[in-house]
Design a protein around this motif. Structure first.
Motif, mmCIF file in Angstrom:
data_model
loop_
_atom_site.group_PDB
_atom_site.id
_atom_site.type_symbol
_atom_site.label_atom_id
_atom_site.label_comp_id
_atom_site.label_asym_id
_atom_site.label_seq_id
_atom_site.Cartn_x
_atom_site.Cartn_y
_atom_site.Cartn_z
ATOM 1 N N PRO A 1 1.203 -1.348 -0.146
ATOM 2 C CA PRO A 1 0.028 -0.026 -0.268
ATOM 3 C C PRO A 1 0.564 1.105 -0.062
ATOM 4 O O PRO A 1 -0.036 2.816 -0.044
ATOM 5 C CB PRO A 1 -0.844 0.168 1.378
ATOM 6 C CG PRO A 1 -0.461 -1.155 1.868
ATOM 7 C CD PRO A 1 0.550 -2.165 1.039
ATOM 8 N N GLN A 2 2.068 1.520 0.631
ATOM 9 C CA GLN A 2 2.985 2.293 0.105
ATOM 10 C C GLN A 2 2.723 2.591 -0.969
ATOM 11 O O GLN A 2 3.519 4.128 -1.337
ATOM 12 C CB GLN A 2 4.265 1.761 1.329
ATOM 13 C CG GLN A 2 4.162 2.135 2.955
ATOM 14 C CD GLN A 2 5.237 1.877 2.997
ATOM 15 O OE1 GLN A 2 5.814 1.143 3.554
ATOM 16 N NE2 GLN A 2 6.289 3.171 3.889
ATOM 17 N N VAL A 3 3.004 1.794 -2.136
ATOM 18 C CA VAL A 3 3.299 2.353 -3.533
ATOM 19 C C VAL A 3 1.515 2.495 -4.137
ATOM 20 O O VAL A 3 1.666 2.175 -4.977
ATOM 21 C CB VAL A 3 4.069 1.730 -4.625
ATOM 22 C CG1 VAL A 3 5.962 1.601 -4.041
ATOM 23 C CG2 VAL A 3 3.556 0.240 -4.247
ATOM 24 N N GLY B 1 11.355 3.976 11.441
ATOM 25 C CA GLY B 1 11.573 5.154 10.731
ATOM 26 C C GLY B 1 10.137 4.386 9.835
ATOM 27 O O GLY B 1 9.771 2.962 9.954
ATOM 28 N N CYS B 2 10.007 4.821 8.955
ATOM 29 C CA CYS B 2 8.879 4.766 7.870
ATOM 30 C C CYS B 2 9.142 5.678 6.246
ATOM 31 O O CYS B 2 9.636 6.863 6.566
ATOM 32 C CB CYS B 2 7.910 5.054 7.898
ATOM 33 S SG CYS B 2 6.357 4.076 6.722
ATOM 34 N N LEU B 3 9.571 5.046 5.100
ATOM 35 C CA LEU B 3 9.355 5.857 3.859
ATOM 36 C C LEU B 3 9.254 6.610 3.388
ATOM 37 O O LEU B 3 8.978 7.639 2.754
ATOM 38 C CB LEU B 3 9.629 4.361 2.735
ATOM 39 C CG LEU B 3 11.420 3.315 2.527
ATOM 40 C CD1 LEU B 3 11.188 2.666 1.895
ATOM 41 C CD2 LEU B 3 12.232 4.099 2.598
ATOM 42 N N SER B 4 7.594 6.975 3.919
ATOM 43 C CA SER B 4 6.066 7.096 3.796
ATOM 44 C C SER B 4 6.549 8.480 5.103
ATOM 45 O O SER B 4 5.693 9.023 4.796
ATOM 46 C CB SER B 4 4.574 6.154 3.864
ATOM 47 O OG SER B 4 4.744 5.331 2.745
ATOM 48 N N GLN C 1 5.996 -6.068 12.186
ATOM 49 C CA GLN C 1 4.976 -6.024 12.959
ATOM 50 C C GLN C 1 4.888 -4.485 12.495
ATOM 51 O O GLN C 1 3.379 -3.906 12.010
ATOM 52 C CB GLN C 1 5.004 -5.649 13.771
ATOM 53 C CG GLN C 1 5.476 -6.762 15.158
ATOM 54 C CD GLN C 1 5.576 -7.022 16.098
ATOM 55 O OE1 GLN C 1 4.761 -6.507 17.030
ATOM 56 N NE2 GLN C 1 6.617 -7.146 16.407
ATOM 57 N N HIS C 2 5.796 -3.247 11.669
ATOM 58 C CA HIS C 2 5.793 -2.674 11.734
ATOM 59 C C HIS C 2 5.083 -2.630 10.053
ATOM 60 O O HIS C 2 4.228 -1.278 9.499
ATOM 61 C CB HIS C 2 6.881 -1.453 11.137
ATOM 62 C CG HIS C 2 6.842 -0.177 10.088
ATOM 63 N ND1 HIS C 2 7.431 0.547 11.027
ATOM 64 C CD2 HIS C 2 6.724 0.224 9.488
ATOM 65 C CE1 HIS C 2 7.060 2.184 10.219
ATOM 66 N NE2 HIS C 2 7.036 1.056 9.165
ATOM 67 N N GLU C 3 5.142 -3.346 9.326
ATOM 68 C CA GLU C 3 4.897 -3.463 7.285
ATOM 69 C C GLU C 3 2.849 -3.473 7.834
ATOM 70 O O GLU C 3 2.767 -3.395 7.224
ATOM 71 C CB GLU C 3 5.554 -3.983 6.770
ATOM 72 C CG GLU C 3 7.536 -3.589 6.838
ATOM 73 C CD GLU C 3 7.656 -2.799 5.774
ATOM 74 O OE1 GLU C 3 6.341 -1.831 5.990
ATOM 75 O OE2 GLU C 3 8.184 -2.038 6.927
ATOM 76 N N ASP D 1 1.355 -3.662 9.593
ATOM 77 C CA ASP D 1 0.591 -2.130 10.591
ATOM 78 C C ASP D 1 0.370 -1.327 9.322
ATOM 79 O O ASP D 1 -0.926 -0.919 8.977
ATOM 80 C CB ASP D 1 1.067 -1.226 11.682
ATOM 81 C CG ASP D 1 1.249 -1.634 12.593
ATOM 82 O OD1 ASP D 1 0.798 -2.151 12.989
ATOM 83 O OD2 ASP D 1 1.465 -0.772 13.404
ATOM 84 N N HIS D 2 1.354 -1.320 7.956
ATOM 85 C CA HIS D 2 0.617 -0.290 6.783
ATOM 86 C C HIS D 2 -1.147 -1.450 6.312
ATOM 87 O O HIS D 2 -1.103 -0.796 5.366
ATOM 88 C CB HIS D 2 1.768 -0.702 5.406
ATOM 89 C CG HIS D 2 2.574 0.552 6.027
ATOM 90 N ND1 HIS D 2 2.475 1.608 6.103
ATOM 91 C CD2 HIS D 2 4.108 -0.364 6.515
ATOM 92 C CE1 HIS D 2 3.848 2.602 6.412
ATOM 93 N NE2 HIS D 2 4.288 1.592 6.429
ATOM 94 N N LEU D 3 -0.589 -2.962 6.408
ATOM 95 C CA LEU D 3 -1.660 -3.011 5.275
ATOM 96 C C LEU D 3 -3.216 -3.498 5.881
ATOM 97 O O LEU D 3 -4.412 -2.710 5.473
ATOM 98 C CB LEU D 3 -1.427 -4.814 5.559
ATOM 99 C CG LEU D 3 0.114 -5.048 5.292
ATOM 100 C CD1 LEU D 3 0.028 -6.330 5.349
ATOM 101 C CD2 LEU D 3 -0.170 -5.216 3.607
HETATM 102 NI NI NI Z 1 6.600 2.186 6.863
#
Ligand code: NI
Length: 169
Positions: free
Chosen positions: A51-53, A98-101, A140-142, A144-146
């Motif tokens: 979803p980040q892309v 941190g996060c690329l978004s 767990q971080h990734e 969460d994006h879902l």
């Molecule tokens: Ni992220």
């Protein structure tokens, strides 16, 4: 392979709940190749979620192997996980994420220290494994994006958000 554009906070599309992956076909695999390429060609890219892309399917990529961190003692190298679920967990860990978004900030988040994950691999086969520490946090971080969540939604307190130093290109 091409580098895909990453949605940046506060883009509302980052809040969309992603749908399960059903077809592990050629188009899907091509998308996954581009997602992996995008992760490796981003600063501190240890994980990325579809979803980040702006592709709202439940696929995440994780590779903690090249990242030095005191809690990164062992890891599984490149992980391509679709429809991932945490089926068991134990312990607690707080590390700076941190996060690329969210390129301008980092933050302290409380996560499970140890997790057991069930997911589907690139061909749709069910896999199960456990992991701990840094790699467990990235998963767990990734994940969460879902579900449309960012780490800044989970920081321990507002004083646990920090402005990031600028990466050299
Ligand atoms: Ni992220």
């Amino acid at each position: 392979m091409k580098k895909l554009d990453i949605l940046k906070y506060p883009d509302k599309r980052l809040k969309i709940v992603s749908k399960p992956v059903e077809n592990f076909d050629k188009d899907f695999k091509e998308f996954v190749d581009n997602l992996i390429y995008t992760m490796y060609n981003s600063p501190a890219g240890v994980g990325i979620a579809a979803p980040q892309v702006n592709k709202h399917i439940r696929t995440i990529i994780v590779d903690a192997s090249k990242y030095k961190h005191k809690y990164n003692k062992k890891n599984h190298g490149l992980l391509i996980l679709s429809n991932p679920k945490i089926i068991a967990y134990d312990g607690e860990i707080i590390i700076r994420e941190g996060c690329l978004s969210v390129p301008d900030y980092t933050g302290n988040v409380k996560r499970h220290y140890w997790i057991k994950v069930e997911a589907q691999d690139i061909n749709g086969n069910t896999i199960e494994f456990d992991t701990e520490g840094f790699e467990a946090v990235v998963i767990q971080h990734e994940l969460d994006h879902l579900d449309g969540k960012l780490f800044i939604d989970r920081v321990v307190s507002p004083k646990d958000i920090f402005r990031r130093k600028v990466y050299k290109k």
